[in-house]
Design a protein around this motif. Structure first.
Motif, PDB file in Angstrom:
ATOM      1  N   ARG A   1      56.757  23.792 -32.227  1.00  0.00           N
ATOM      2  CA  ARG A   1      56.899  25.308 -31.582  1.00  0.00           C
ATOM      3  C   ARG A   1      56.849  24.932 -29.985  1.00  0.00           C
ATOM      4  NH1 ARG A   1      53.098  29.672 -34.239  1.00  0.00           N
ATOM      5  NH2 ARG A   1      54.710  31.058 -32.786  1.00  0.00           N
ATOM      6  N   THR A   2      56.856  23.501 -29.565  1.00  0.00           N
ATOM      7  CA  THR A   2      56.715  23.112 -28.208  1.00  0.00           C
ATOM      8  C   THR A   2      57.781  23.958 -27.420  1.00  0.00           C
ATOM      9  OG1 THR A   2      55.627  21.073 -28.862  1.00  0.00           O
ATOM     10  CG2 THR A   2      56.592  21.249 -26.654  1.00  0.00           C
TER      11      THR A   2
ATOM     12  N   PHE B   1      58.812  29.886 -32.444  1.00  0.00           N
ATOM     13  CA  PHE B   1      59.046  30.282 -33.842  1.00  0.00           C
ATOM     14  C   PHE B   1      58.253  31.289 -34.304  1.00  0.00           C
ATOM     15  CE2 PHE B   1      60.770  25.709 -33.739  1.00  0.00           C
ATOM     16  CZ  PHE B   1      62.392  26.086 -33.807  1.00  0.00           C
ATOM     17  N   PRO B   2      58.650  32.091 -35.177  1.00  0.00           N
ATOM     18  CA  PRO B   2      57.759  33.132 -35.676  1.00  0.00           C
ATOM     19  C   PRO B   2      57.042  32.678 -37.028  1.00  0.00           C
ATOM     20  CG  PRO B   2      60.107  33.737 -36.415  1.00  0.00           C
ATOM     21  CD  PRO B   2      60.047  32.584 -35.002  1.00  0.00           C
TER      22      PRO B   2
ATOM     23  N   ASN C   1      66.078  29.186 -40.580  1.00  0.00           N
ATOM     24  CA  ASN C   1      65.702  30.241 -41.368  1.00  0.00           C
ATOM     25  C   ASN C   1      65.081  29.905 -42.606  1.00  0.00           C
ATOM     26  OD1 ASN C   1      65.548  32.718 -42.893  1.00  0.00           O
ATOM     27  ND2 ASN C   1      67.686  32.818 -43.266  1.00  0.00           N
ATOM     28  N   PRO C   2      63.736  29.996 -42.843  1.00  0.00           N
ATOM     29  CA  PRO C   2      63.214  29.242 -44.127  1.00  0.00           C
ATOM     30  C   PRO C   2      63.270  30.270 -45.193  1.00  0.00           C
ATOM     31  CG  PRO C   2      61.486  30.130 -42.653  1.00  0.00           C
ATOM     32  CD  PRO C   2      62.761  30.579 -41.801  1.00  0.00           C
TER      33      PRO C   2
ATOM     34  N   ASN D   1      62.663  36.458 -32.994  1.00  0.00           N
ATOM     35  CA  ASN D   1      61.589  37.096 -32.440  1.00  0.00           C
ATOM     36  C   ASN D   1      62.236  38.462 -32.191  1.00  0.00           C
ATOM     37  OD1 ASN D   1      59.241  35.400 -32.803  1.00  0.00           O
ATOM     38  ND2 ASN D   1      59.918  34.364 -31.072  1.00  0.00           N
ATOM     39  N   GLY D   2      62.952  39.220 -32.824  1.00  0.00           N
ATOM     40  CA  GLY D   2      63.212  40.540 -32.440  1.00  0.00           C
ATOM     41  C   GLY D   2      64.601  40.529 -31.526  1.00  0.00           C
TER      42      GLY D   2
END
Length: 809
Positions: free
Chosen positions: A525-526, A530-531, A589-590, A635-636
């Motif tokens: 996430r550097t 990511f959510p 997209n996991p 993130n929306g």
């Protein structure tokens, strides 16, 4: 005195013995491809007054023939051969026969991983043997597939070739070398060029399965399977060592290609070694002169004293910076301690130079006045495979033969891009380490029922790094990687496949396979918030097939096959970050599941007195939970900044269904001993249905394509005059993702992008000066057409002279 008398008594016997040795000479008849002896070859003179037959070791006594006799060699599986005794002496009392193409097609291995009669298999299979490949003399294995007339190939650059089979491509097709799948965890939905890592000079046979092959090959085998079987080491048939080999050279004028190849085989009684090396050098490709002007390369970017400058191209038909070079190496060992045991060990290596992503280099700038990229190239594409296969024949209770295969593969590639007048060069480097374990069994002892079964384990680990380099200061900083570094993709599967001969003219085949796939990925996430932090996927799939091959008459065959296929999401689907098209960025997209395909196909083949053979097939495939790229939110947010540009957010999602159907036709006509005709036609239609019910054309459904060949052949000369043709894809039939790439398409009367129809007229020839020396001379695209194959970034070659020489020793 007594001693001299005895010598005098036996002197006539010694004279007779030496005369016999002088006149009695063993000649060995060998297979031209495998160099193995051929028993039961009939040898006779033209009036058939003298006849001989080769023994089990392929030998016969030539002394029964007179010096002036012209010998004729005949075998049901081989082409007729003629030679004089003088020619046999010059060739060290050896002669090679070439197997008939129709005999080579009789046995295939791809459907069950074991040899089966092709006529008993309900699947459509196309086979290309070493003799055909040598005649075609393709630049790459991608060109080899395209030359079959049954596979469509897309090219984003000269160093590429992405096959399309029955409306599917890339990670919905399986690519296999000597029974080991090349598909790895980062095979993408975009165009792939891994097939060029396979050296066409080393290919013994290529088999292409049309339609799902997941029962044997697992995930990804939805549209088809492409199997490449490479040459094998050859044992000595006598006690002494035997050395043989080949040397080849090829030149092509359209890109000033220079290719050299050499291989050498050392055979002993119980072990053998085969070493092969090939080097290709391809310069910039030159397109044809008759076609759309929008295809011309009018300008390109040069960097002079650190500054990017748009310069005019002195020859707009020359596709600047499309050239590259490549080297391939293969080493194989065979150890055969007895008739029941085989140990094969192989090492394969392929490496390209840097090569341009040509379609990105011709993208217009955002304001339309120039070019967007100053640089966009792939770093060296490297592939290494080491494999070992142990095979045992016998009469076990549970099997007649088994094979254990273990293989390790290493893949390496990078992407390097820099915008026009930008000082930052962005690089992403990917490496994949893949381990494959296969255990396959064959059982032939259950009456009219044959059983094939086995298991497979695959483990892939992905390494991915990103960096930014300042081209002025040469300083490098860390940047976002393309994939989550250290991600793994694993698969464990078991399968069973059966063949039952219900009647002599009716064969049933059926199979089942269960596969389970695990993905584990940690997200850094550097650079992006990511959510999520991790993707942990565990999914299984049960696939099956049922089909028959029926001969209602001896000259009529009807085949039917129903099968399912699947593709589990991989690391590319779940974790990729990249710019898919201008103004869009794909994010991870996991939350993905496997996609499934349901396929039916019907085939018919009619033989008219061994003079004309007509073939036809129709197929229909329904794909559900299709993994496709669609608009997404991060993130929306529907848009985020990527590479300095506000971009629409997209992601791979299970967001569509697809319907693909089509027809395939073939004709083979044998007009005389020398003349023959061959033709193929493929019609494919594909539709993607969105979740809201709207439809759009499928991206990988190619235009109607085909070929027509007129061939002439005798003992020394083979010629082929042929036409290749592609139909048009109008704007309304163009996939939505393709419409945004108007810079690679022509414009219709309304100014909309479309793919025009095209044809080429070609001539190919091969001449055998001796049994050891031959030459090829071909002229491709004789009318100098300027055309792009559908979805391709690079324009195809214009008129192209190909010259090659081959020497066998």
């Amino acid at each position: 005195m007594k001693y001299s008398v005895n010598m005098h008594r036996f002197l006539p016997l010694f004279v007779f013995f030496f005369v016999f040795i002088g006149w009695s000479q063993q000649v060995t008849v060998l297979d031209d491809e495998t160099n193995e002896p051929i028993p039961n070859v009939a040898i006779f003179n033209p009036d058939k007054t003298k006849i001989s037959i080769t023994d089990f070791d392929g030998n016969f006594d030539v002394s029964v023939f007179m010096d002036e006799d012209r010998l004729i060699f005949k075998h049901i599986s081989y082409e007729l051969k003629k030679a004089t005794r003088l020619q046999l002496i010059k060739n060290d009392y050896k002669i090679h026969l070439v197997m008939k193409p129709e005999r080579l097609d009789e046995v295939v291995m791809s459907v069950s991983k074991w040899e089966q009669q092709k006529k008993e298999i309900p699947n459509k299979i196309v086979s290309l043997d070493a003799q055909t490949i040598a005649f075609i003399a393709p630049q790459t294995s991608a060109d080899l597939l395209q030359s079959s007339g049954k596979v469509f190939v897309q090219k984003s650059q000269l160093g590429g070739g992405s096959p399309m089979i029955r409306g599917f491509a890339t990670n919905r097709l399986v690519l296999s070398v000597d029974g080991v799948r090349m598909n790895n965890a980062i095979f993408r939905g975009g165009n792939l060029q891994n097939v060029i890592s396979i050296d066409p000079f080393t290919i013994r046979n290529t088999e292409i399965i049309f339609g799902p092959g997941s029962v044997i090959y697992g995930s990804d085998a939805i549209g088809g399977v492409m199997n490449f079987y490479t040459k094998r080491p050859v044992l000595s048939q006598k006690g002494d060592s035997q050395i043989s080999g080949n040397a080849n050279y090829r030149f092509s004028s359209a890109n000033m290609e220079n290719t050299i190849h050499a291989d050498i085989n050392l055979g002993k009684k119980k072990w053998a070694s085969l070493t092969s090396f090939t080097y290709n050098d391809f310069q910039d490709l030159k397109m044809g002169s008759n076609g759309p002007n929008s295809y011309l390369r009018n300008n390109y970017v040069r960097t002079i004293n650190g500054e990017d400058i748009l310069v005019p191209n002195e020859d707009p038909r020359k596709q600047i910076t499309s050239g590259y070079n490549q080297k391939n190496f293969m080493q194989k060992f065979l150890y055969k301690p007895s008739v029941n045991w085989d140990l094969n060990i192989g090492a394969y290596f392929s490496e390209t130079s840097n090569y341009s992503r040509y379609d990105r280099l011709i993208r217009p700038s955002r304001d339309g006045d120039g070019l967007r990229s100053a640089e966009w190239y792939y770093g060296p594409q490297k592939w290494f495979m080491g494999n070992m296969q142990l095979k045992r024949k016998g009469n076990g209770k549970l099997y007649d033969t088994f094979k254990f295969t273990v293989a390790y593969q290493h893949f390496e590639e990078s992407r390097n891009n820099r915008d026009f007048q930008d000082i930052i060069l962005n690089t992403t480097m990917e490496k994949v380490d893949a381990l494959n374990l296969n255990l396959d069994f064959e059982n032939k002892k259950i009456g009219n029922f044959k059983l094939y079964y086995g298991g497979e384990f695959i483990n892939n680990k992905v390494g991915s790094q990103g960096s930014d380099t300042n081209i002025e200061t040469k300083g490098t900083t860390e940047a976002a990687s393309r994939y989550p570094d250290g991600a793994t993709w694993k698969s464990l599967a078991g399968y069973i496949n059966g063949e039952y001969k219900a009647k002599p003219n009716f064969i049933l085949m059926s199979g089942l396979r269960y596969s389970h796939v695990w993905i584990d990925a940690m997200f850094d996430r550097t650079f992006y918030a990511f959510p999520f932090e991790e993707a942990d996927v565990s999914t299984g799939a049960l696939t099956g097939s049922l089909g028959f091959s029926w001969f209602p008459k001896q000259d009529l065959q009807i085949t039917f096959n129903g099968s399912t296929g699947f593709r589990a999401p991989n690391v590319d689907d779940i974790g990729k970050i990249f710019d898919s098209e201008p103004g869009s960025v794909v994010v991870p997209n996991p939350d993905l599941e496997s996609e499934y395909a349901y396929n039916v196909e019907l085939g018919i083949q009619k033989n008219f007195k061994d003079k004309v053979v007509l073939k036809g097939a129709t197929f229909y495939t329904y794909l559900v939970d299709a993994l496709v790229r669609r608009d997404f939110s991060f993130n929306g947010l529907a848009q985020i900044e990527y590479d300095g540009e506000l971009s629409n957010v997209q992601a791979i999602q299970n967001a569509a269904k697809a319907y693909v159907y089509g027809f395939e036709f073939g004709l083979d006509a044998f007009l005389s001993d020398h003349w023959s005709l061959a033709s193929n036609l493929t019609i494919t239609e594909g539709i993607e249905e969105e979740e809201d019910g709207t439809n759009s054309p499928a991206r990988h459904a190619p235009p109607t394509f085909g070929d027509f060949h007129l061939k002439w052949k005798n003992e020394k000369l083979t010629t082929d005059l042929f036409v290749n043709y592609n139909g048009e894809i109008a704007y309304d039939d163009l996939a939505l993702s393709e419409r945004s790439k108007d810079y690679i398409y022509a414009a219709d009367t309304n100014g909309n992008p479309y793919a025009p129809s095209w044809y080429t007229l070609n001539f190919r020839s091969q001449y055998a000066f001796t049994n050891n020396l031959n030459a090829i001379v071909s002229l491709e695209n004789i009318t100098n057409q300027r055309y792009r194959t559908y979805s391709s970034g690079i324009v195809a070659a214009g008129s192209n002279l190909v010259v090659g020489f081959g020497y066998h020793f």
